[in-house]
Design a protein around this motif. Sequence first.
Motif, PDB file in Angstrom:
ATOM      1  N   ILE A 123       0.875  -1.167   0.000  1.00  0.00           N
ATOM      2  CA  ILE A 123       0.000   0.000   0.000  1.00  0.00           C
ATOM      3  C   ILE A 123       0.918   1.224   0.000  1.00  0.00           C
ATOM      4  CG2 ILE A 123      -1.599   1.349   1.471  1.00  0.00           C
ATOM      5  CD1 ILE A 123      -2.897  -1.210   0.481  1.00  0.00           C
ATOM      6  N   TYR A 131      -0.090   7.606   0.019  1.00  0.00           N
ATOM      7  CA  TYR A 131       0.066   8.995  -0.415  1.00  0.00           C
ATOM      8  C   TYR A 131      -0.028   9.047  -1.928  1.00  0.00           C
ATOM      9  CZ  TYR A 131       2.300  13.538  -1.217  1.00  0.00           C
ATOM     10  OH  TYR A 131       2.568  14.820  -1.598  1.00  0.00           O
ATOM     11  N   ASP A 177       6.736  11.504   2.756  1.00  0.00           N
ATOM     12  CA  ASP A 177       5.310  11.576   2.468  1.00  0.00           C
ATOM     13  C   ASP A 177       4.651  10.222   2.224  1.00  0.00           C
ATOM     14  OD1 ASP A 177       4.671  14.240   2.617  1.00  0.00           O
ATOM     15  OD2 ASP A 177       5.259  14.662   0.545  1.00  0.00           O
ATOM     16  N   ASP A 178       5.397   9.328   1.599  1.00  0.00           N
ATOM     17  CA  ASP A 178       4.770   8.095   1.121  1.00  0.00           C
ATOM     18  C   ASP A 178       5.073   6.882   2.012  1.00  0.00           C
ATOM     19  OD1 ASP A 178       7.418   7.842   0.540  1.00  0.00           O
ATOM     20  OD2 ASP A 178       7.125   7.221  -1.539  1.00  0.00           O
ATOM     21  N   ARG A 179       5.393   7.117   3.241  1.00  0.00           N
ATOM     22  CA  ARG A 179       5.644   6.031   4.185  1.00  0.00           C
ATOM     23  C   ARG A 179       4.808   6.238   5.431  1.00  0.00           C
ATOM     24  NH1 ARG A 179      10.685   3.743   2.248  1.00  0.00           N
ATOM     25  NH2 ARG A 179      10.809   2.345   4.021  1.00  0.00           N
ATOM     26  N   PRO A 180       4.533   5.204   6.200  1.00  0.00           N
ATOM     27  CA  PRO A 180       5.023   3.830   6.055  1.00  0.00           C
ATOM     28  C   PRO A 180       4.238   3.043   5.014  1.00  0.00           C
ATOM     29  CG  PRO A 180       3.571   3.967   7.947  1.00  0.00           C
ATOM     30  CD  PRO A 180       3.697   5.366   7.407  1.00  0.00           C
ATOM     31  N   GLN A 181       4.889   1.987   4.546  1.00  0.00           N
ATOM     32  CA  GLN A 181       4.280   1.055   3.594  1.00  0.00           C
ATOM     33  C   GLN A 181       4.460  -0.365   4.153  1.00  0.00           C
ATOM     34  OE1 GLN A 181       6.102   1.550  -0.257  1.00  0.00           O
ATOM     35  NE2 GLN A 181       5.818   3.769  -0.254  1.00  0.00           N
ATOM     36  N   ARG A 230       3.120  10.434   8.069  1.00  0.00           N
ATOM     37  CA  ARG A 230       2.050  11.357   7.660  1.00  0.00           C
ATOM     38  C   ARG A 230       1.300  11.938   8.863  1.00  0.00           C
ATOM     39  NH1 ARG A 230      -1.317  10.996   2.807  1.00  0.00           N
ATOM     40  NH2 ARG A 230      -0.383  13.053   2.677  1.00  0.00           N
ATOM     41  N   ARG A 270      -0.284  14.655  10.654  1.00  0.00           N
ATOM     42  CA  ARG A 270      -0.786  15.924  10.147  1.00  0.00           C
ATOM     43  C   ARG A 270      -1.986  16.393  10.959  1.00  0.00           C
ATOM     44  NH1 ARG A 270      -2.850  13.782   4.837  1.00  0.00           N
ATOM     45  NH2 ARG A 270      -2.940  11.939   6.172  1.00  0.00           N
ATOM     46  N   VAL A 310      -0.742   7.760   9.565  1.00  0.00           N
ATOM     47  CA  VAL A 310      -0.818   6.422   8.991  1.00  0.00           C
ATOM     48  C   VAL A 310       0.172   5.550   9.753  1.00  0.00           C
ATOM     49  CG1 VAL A 310      -0.431   5.022   6.924  1.00  0.00           C
ATOM     50  CG2 VAL A 310      -1.451   7.303   6.707  1.00  0.00           C
TER      51      VAL A 310
END
Lengths: 367, 367, 367, 367
Positions: free
Chosen positions: C207, C210, D305-309, D326, D328, D340
Amino acid sequence: MPVESSKPFPKKRCGVLGATGSVGQRFILLLNDHPHFTLTAVGASPRSAGKKFSAAASWKQGIKLPERIGALVVKSCTPEEFKDEVDFVFSGLDSDVAGETELAFLQADIPVFSNSKNYRLDPLVPLVVPTVNLNHLDLIPHQRRYHNLKQGFQVCNSNCAVIGMVVPFRALMDKFGPLERASMITEQAVSGAGYPGVSSLDIFDNIVPYIKGEEEKLGAESRKILGSIQDENTKLSDAEGLLVDGTCTRVPVIDGHTHIVSLKFAKSAPSVEEAKEALRSYVSDAQELGCPSAPEISIEVMEEDDRPQPRLDKDKGKGYTVSVGRVRKVENGAYDLKYVAVSHNLVIGAAGGSILNAEAAVLKGYL
Amino acid sequence: MPVESSKPFPKKRCGVLGATGSVGQRFILLLNDHPHFTLTAVGASPRSAGKKFSAAASWKQGIKLPERIGALVVKSCTPEEFKDEVDFVFSGLDSDVAGETELAFLQADIPVFSNSKNYRLDPLVPLVVPTVNLNHLDLIPHQRRYHNLKQGFQVCNSNCAVIGMVVPFRALMDKFGPLERASMITEQAVSGAGYPGVSSLDIFDNIVPYIKGEEEKLGAESRKILGSIQDENTKLSDAEGLLVDGTCTRVPVIDGHTHIVSLKFAKSAPSVEEAKEALRSYVSDAQELGCPSAPEISIEVMEEDDRPQPRLDKDKGKGYTVSVGRVRKVENGAYDLKYVAVSHNLVIGAAGGSILNAEAAVLKGYL
Amino acid sequence: MPVESSKPFPKKRCGVLGATGSVGQRFILLLNDHPHFTLTAVGASPRSAGKKFSAAASWKQGIKLPERIGALVVKSCTPEEFKDEVDFVFSGLDSDVAGETELAFLQADIPVFSNSKNYRLDPLVPLVVPTVNLNHLDLIPHQRRYHNLKQGFQVCNSNCAVIGMVVPFRALMDKFGPLERASMITEQAVSGAGYPGVSSLDIFDNIVPYIKGEEEKLGAESRKILGSIQDENTKLSDAEGLLVDGTCTRVPVIDGHTHIVSLKFAKSAPSVEEAKEALRSYVSDAQELGCPSAPEISIEVMEEDDRPQPRLDKDKGKGYTVSVGRVRKVENGAYDLKYVAVSHNLVIGAAGGSILNAEAAVLKGYL
Amino acid sequence: MPVESSKPFPKKRCGVLGATGSVGQRFILLLNDHPHFTLTAVGASPRSAGKKFSAAASWKQGIKLPERIGALVVKSCTPEEFKDEVDFVFSGLDSDVAGETELAFLQADIPVFSNSKNYRLDPLVPLVVPTVNLNHLDLIPHQRRYHNLKQGFQVCNSNCAVIGMVVPFRALMDKFGPLERASMITEQAVSGAGYPGVSSLDIFDNIVPYIKGEEEKLGAESRKILGSIQDENTKLSDAEGLLVDGTCTRVPVIDGHTHIVSLKFAKSAPSVEEAKEALRSYVSDAQELGCPSAPEISIEVMEEDDRPQPRLDKDKGKGYTVSVGRVRKVENGAYDLKYVAVSHNLVIGAAGGSILNAEAAVLKGYL
């Protein structure tokens, strides 16, 4: 377009045995739009019998369960329950119950189109891939005589994994004569295992290099399908000499089997171009007879290096067309030619194959 | 356990060219825990040069980027930038720049272990799979003389797709003599295409039956790897007569290639049990030399029908072991035996292979 | 069935800008079967211009590229190249070129239906989801006067992620008045990122929580879409007071966005049953106008606990229907109600939305 | 590094109930490398009892089944079979048998660490997430008195889905006081459903927006875990006032749950930076006590921005660390903050949680 048959196509009522399973649901999808067959009865296990189909089945299709079908009350799979309501039945039963149940329907004089493996190699039962050997249906009168039936008979369709061999092989054998040997590696979709079938934990991000019972079927079934009908339509004879070696693997694909095939001709081999031309120009009996569901072309030859692909190509001809690509010479002499084929395992490889067989049986006057 | 070498293993400083890419990142992962090699310099494209590695690389590994590595300033891939800081370099460069760059390092007398295809078939460059043919490293003195170098040399490792042939083949050839022909169908993981590599739209729920440039390599590379070193270590000779036919497909698997292999011996074939015993008892030179990263076993033979599988088996021996299962007779005479192999395309098939090669070069005194 | 319009629907010729991309290809699929729009011109980047479309595009659809379209010569995206051959254009251009290009078409008096984000918040440009706010098209005469145009105009459709809010919200607001706040968590399909878009290495078995630039659009776009047209069709006013909080995630799904939505009414909230009834009975302007592509129902309410699901429900109404399920009370008072929606990101969320908008523009006499 | 406990850690013998299932197999993996716990007995259903573990279990792990474990004979899950061979048991039993079986072990004075839901809300049973509320273990003496036991007791760990709330919430509540309400949307991995669990046909290329029985647990379990132990360690009190709203979805991910969380503080809310600092500086009791398996950090705060995954971050701290990113402000006032989180559903969310609980029980002298 299928060549239009001059005969009018009579309406027929049909039932589906094993209707709640994944092959059964595919039958329902395909029959719902059928111009001539009306689904009038659905059968399933005793656990489901007596419930409305909409309550009994866990409907898993992208297309909504048609209301009329959802309202049908599920029957037990016995001939008594079906005989007044259908002209014939399709069977999507699991092999553990198909043996006895299909035999009961046959003995009750109800024609059965079966997807199970149980009777595929029975010498009295035609094993028919409709774009390959519809002529084997002509064994039906002999089968009826043997069982002393008036209208009943039994026809099987093949294992979904042999499609990638038998459809192209038929086209090639028609032009270049018998085959000596073939190799098939399959990359098979999970829907071939039914529902719930393959656990996501087994196949996500993975390959399973084995499918129980599958490799054994490849040789025997393809020899029978590619064989001939003889002795005034009283005997099926295997394609002689065709030796098949196979490895079947399961891949993370929903629908559509990929077949990686090599083959050697008994006589001299055609060039790649000759082979492609033979595949391209092949017209199956299903097309010639004018079966309503017959695809416009039975084999599509693709020239792109990276095709066919199951997601992009499985639905060609509404799932009845086999796509063939990467037709090349085998480089080391073990075989003559090789290619990659993609076929829809639930349409031409299962429910759709049965429906085309039934259409042909109607047009040939057996139904 | 690797047989312990009696020689002490000296510490070495190394660099990675193409460090931001997916093979480069795998080098970093493997080197970070290495007992004897210290990563002291990283190189990448001019766009990245001058940045901290943590800023230049889009780090995509499950293990955190080690802080020390993240703080390294990325260099341009020129020998001047590297020569004072490393004893040798690993190259994970793309083939479009590897040719010139690796040559420059070689000419600057810096040893290069390359993952690119550019020099694999160069008769002066050993093409080495460390669990197969470490003896080919003995061409290094001859290569140095030719290029007039003191310490520099170049060694390539193979395409990730040939691993499934050459490792088991070596074990079988050692016992049963040369092979006449082989067939390999691969089901290759997406990580083999680098990053971003394969679009999710191309491979989700799909198979792509073609990998550009891949099939052509299978024969030539495996003949070279399985060949011999001759004429007092001045010449590599191909394994004679081995004819390979291959079809390479891409599957929705992250890491781990699956190889479906058939083979025919030049002389009489062993039984299945004899073949399995030969695979099971195989001890590679990497183990005998005592390479620190050598796996305990180079080939694991599995007896379960449904193994090996890439998700479950790729990490065996930390990714250096090749798993082999489904060893069977070929049924139609085209070959003698067949099996399914799984190998880790980024470890034994890429970065890990280079590291083992470098360990062997140290132990053999070339580094 | 769409309510049949009494007006006859005139034939129109249209072009597609950005025709080789993934939204562009979807336009081609949808237009190929269109009863009234004929695709007569395709535009793409200068790199593609001059080639046949079949050569310029990497066609990735399950349906074969129609031959007629494949034979079209790709044009540069300039109004001169298009103006004699089309009545209007659809734009599937990337936002980095859409700004200038679409403006040029507008100024050349060619109507533009845009999928790009560039002009969505322009006060002179209607932002239209066809099953929500077709009445905003009535700004067109004002827009034309402002730009001094005779037939040209520009209409945008929304970001694919807002569909899950605005379609159900419209139905609920019509019955229960304005909303105060909403929360949306999305699970978005990879096709939303275009091609090649999301690397398989980033999203397999994963997943990504973002999507760049996505969350910011949710509030502003939905307020504009749910707003009103005022002052004798010369002004668009935002839906007042609607505060949106959003988190957008990318999931390993090919097509079909899943939206998990909570909402709070400004006045008193309906019960779950009242809300479902409002959703179920909603008839959109696209249906009332009789747009040929309008779905039979704009919102399908599902009662099964585990629906809607993108694979099973995205294609409802040929991709124009939004499926809503799990309508429930929010348990902790932060919002009144919550639900899960699934919408087809490439049909109602992109190309299909534009086509419905164009149909409505014809029926309203703007085209 | 965990703070080293000054107490020596005694060796203990343990058993696993439900050893063949997916939680059971994870126990075996984790215990196989455990420095102080020795797995001496495995229990499963009557169908498996009497067989060697290697024959009874369908071993699905990437790491080979340890030979010693494979050779253990599977027992029935009765206290008589276990009591002479273990000091305590871990239970990975399904909830349909866990109720009776775990009670029998408890009554037989054998300590039980349970993964089932059956006793989680029992006021006498601590529900412990080891990086949150190890102090609840101090209810054990009271539980023993109640049941009149000498050494037996029962401790549960939580549902895997609450981890994403309770671990970060503990850190935030410690600094900023109680929470008033929270929302959690989960994107849960298929391994959470056990084996065979989720059919590939249900989840490939799909999202299922519902997990039976899951959402109901979120509020009650998190209130208990985040509550306090009172009245001289004789009573557990729920965290007052925390109202939870949840939606649980299943996604095509193998391991690792993603949690999308919003929360509102009862008093004034911290800034984003203050919240991140509180998460970053959180030290759990498991770390302070010096549990051998405790992660170096219990919560890792990520800035990308695009973690965690899940694929990249689930294994942090060997699966015991929760990754949070993230962080916020919530934009519409419904909550104060959002983030997240990713956690390993089979380690900190299941088997690993139980093992840490057992380590803590040893260090606290209860075992």
